[in-house]
Every structure is written in structure tokens, then in C-alpha cells.
Scaffold this active site. Sequence first.
Site, PDB file in Angstrom:
ATOM      1  N   TRP A  99      -8.351  -0.690  -5.299  1.00  0.00           N
ATOM      2  CA  TRP A  99      -9.300  -1.260  -4.332  1.00  0.00           C
ATOM      3  C   TRP A  99     -10.681  -0.675  -4.529  1.00  0.00           C
ATOM      4  CZ3 TRP A  99      -7.344  -5.495  -3.117  1.00  0.00           C
ATOM      5  CH2 TRP A  99      -5.987  -5.627  -2.806  1.00  0.00           C
ATOM      6  N   ASP A 166     -14.122   2.095   3.066  1.00  0.00           N
ATOM      7  CA  ASP A 166     -13.055   1.102   3.200  1.00  0.00           C
ATOM      8  C   ASP A 166     -11.870   1.838   3.834  1.00  0.00           C
ATOM      9  OD1 ASP A 166     -10.909  -0.606   2.942  1.00  0.00           O
ATOM     10  OD2 ASP A 166     -11.083  -0.879   0.771  1.00  0.00           O
ATOM     11  N   LYS A 190      -2.913  -4.024   7.743  1.00  0.00           N
ATOM     12  CA  LYS A 190      -2.182  -2.792   7.491  1.00  0.00           C
ATOM     13  C   LYS A 190      -1.861  -2.054   8.790  1.00  0.00           C
ATOM     14  CE  LYS A 190      -3.077  -3.790   3.183  1.00  0.00           C
ATOM     15  NZ  LYS A 190      -4.309  -3.466   2.499  1.00  0.00           N
TER      16      LYS A 190
END
Length: 355
Positions: A99, A166, A190
Site C-alpha cells: 500500500w 494511511d 478494516k
Amino acid sequence: MKKHNFYAGPSILSEYTIKNTADAILDFAGTGLSILEVSHRSKEFTAVIEEAQQLVKELLEVPEGYSVLFLGGGASMQFCMVPYNLLKKKAAYIDTGTWASNAIKEARLFGEVEVLASSKDKNYTYIPKGFVVPDDVDYFHYTSNNTIYGTEIRHDPQVNVPLVADMSSDIFSRPIDVSKYDIIYAGAQKNLAPAGVTIVIVKDECLGNVDRAIPTMLDYRTHIKKGSMFNTPPVLPIYSALQTLRYYKELGGVKEMERRDLAKAEMLYEAIDSSKMFVGTVEPEDRSIMNVCFVMKPEYDGLDKEFIDFASTKGIVGIKGHRSVGGFRASLYNALPIESVKVLVEAMKEFEKNH
Ligand SMILES: *Cc1c(COP(=O)(O)O)cnc(C)c1O
């Protein structure tokens, strides 16, 4: 049989969230209509989004001068929105996994990107340390929890430049000092809600400093001005997010979440470390409390599938490791009860005894 849901994302949600979402799909706020079929500008939904914003502010102690947004496009959209809005000349990133490197790739479309450190040399099994964030960058971006590799930075870095994070896979798992950040973003799937909404916490004064034209939908100021209602927001995920936020508050907030998450992670890492068969893949000091990655020791090679099948007879689902790591990954998000971790640990012990 009761299922023990260890999926990495989309992932387990609390019964409270799922039940209340299901109820609102049948009858939303006494309107006699489903939440799936009402205007996002109705007074009932306006109340939902306003309370959700308020609860994010309350749970994370967001200071004055910040806006809380609920946007579409996933966390991946933020990989380009952040540089679109903040990158004038140069930004600094650290590369701690898939990511993070996706975020770096997008930022390069907007300016110079300095990658200060990377743990790619060891398949992202540790968090790089000792790097220096230069004073002349527009911002420093990092990924707080590396969902695929199971490493985590569990503190708010002290830097002299605007900080961007993030936090998709560990937001609400510990108290954070929001005042240290210019932007925090997190996809909901999540630790919060079904996929479809991304929370963005943005310091208002960091915007408006780039010269480029920004498309309306990608300009944070559009969404701040319109309270995340410039266009139709992801209504159902926002409704679910509100349920989860209420639930977190009722349980005692993010401090209590952290206490529970630490207990779960400790239990599982302890079982891995005392096992003859399993071994963790990550440097112990950088271990994530959200995603626990482990593999079979070489002498037990070839038993992965057998263990996954065995675990499934106990109701355990979602423990197959990401293809770039292999082995197993157990995600211990906030909604996962410690009982599920106990069942996994017992399954590991029983399987080990049988081999
Ligand atoms: C899942 C994840 C993403 C991607 O989220 P999308 O909403 O699918 O774009 C980005 N960053 C991290 C840390 C993630 O865990």
C-alpha cells in the site's frame, strides 16, 4: 457453527453494527422506508452523517481546525488526492509494503518523491528506522499498519513537516494525537464499516497552497464546504460506520479498544513464539496488533493447506496469508472477540500435537 472471522478486509464487523444495519435496511429511523431508498438529503440521513462526524471527532479527540470527511473511492483514491492537494514540489514517503508503494507511485505523478527508506530488501518484515525527514518537503507520508505484511508503527511520528498517514487498517485501535497530522485517511472496510467509504481527517489550513487546478471531486475543499454531501455519499456504509462508532463509544472508546487489541495480539504471538511448528514472519518489535503473519517452520513444509482445512472444521475462516507472504495471516480487528483468538490458538496446538 459459530464462525471465527479472521479476514483481512473486508473483515469482521460487530454484531451490533450488522444487526442495526440490517434493521435500517428494512425500516430506517421509523420512516417506513429502507435506508437503501431514501434521499441522502433527508433530515434522517443528515442526522446520521452529522452524528458520525461528531463521533469520529470525539473518539479521536480531533482538535479545532480539522474537518472529518466521508468520501468514496477507497483509501486508494487518497493515494492521488493527497499529492493533488498538498504536493507543490517534493514529498517524502517511506516504503513499508504494497500500500505504501502504491501511494508512492501515485505521488510521483504530481512532483518529486523522495523515498526515505524501504524494507523491501527483506520482504517488508520490519519497519525501517533511523531515516531523517528533510525539512524542505511539502509533507511526509507513512502507512501506520501494513495489512499484508503485519508490521505497524504504533506511535505518532515527530516530524518538522506536515504529516500524512494511511491508517486504513489500524484506525480506532489506539488513541492518536491528531494535532500532529495534516491528513489522516482510512478506508472503512478494516475496522469500521462495509467497503465504500473512506474517512479523511484533514487540517483545513493545509489546503489551498498548490498552484495546479484540482478537479472538483478531488479537491478536499469541495467536500469540507459541503459536509461530505457535494454529491451522493456512500449512504449505507456511513450508516454502518455510525453504528460502529456508537459501539466503540459505548465500550469505552479507543483506549478500551487498544486494551482489548493488545490482549488478543499478545495471546496469539505468545502461541506462535512457543510453538514448535509455527513461526512469526515479522521482527518482534515491529509486529502489528491488527494483522498477525506467521508460517510453518521448514520441517513442516507442505502442511499449510491441511492446517487451513483443519482450522475450518473449528469455524475458523480467513487465515490464509496474502500471496506475497504465504503461510497464514490472522487479522484481529476491533470487532473480533478474544474467544475467536482462543479457538485459533487451541487449533494450532491441537494440529501441532497431531503432527
Ligand atoms: C486495504 C488497504 C488499502 C486499500 O484500501 P481500498 O479502500 O481498497 O482502496 C490501503 N491502505 C491500507 C493500509 C490498507 O489496509
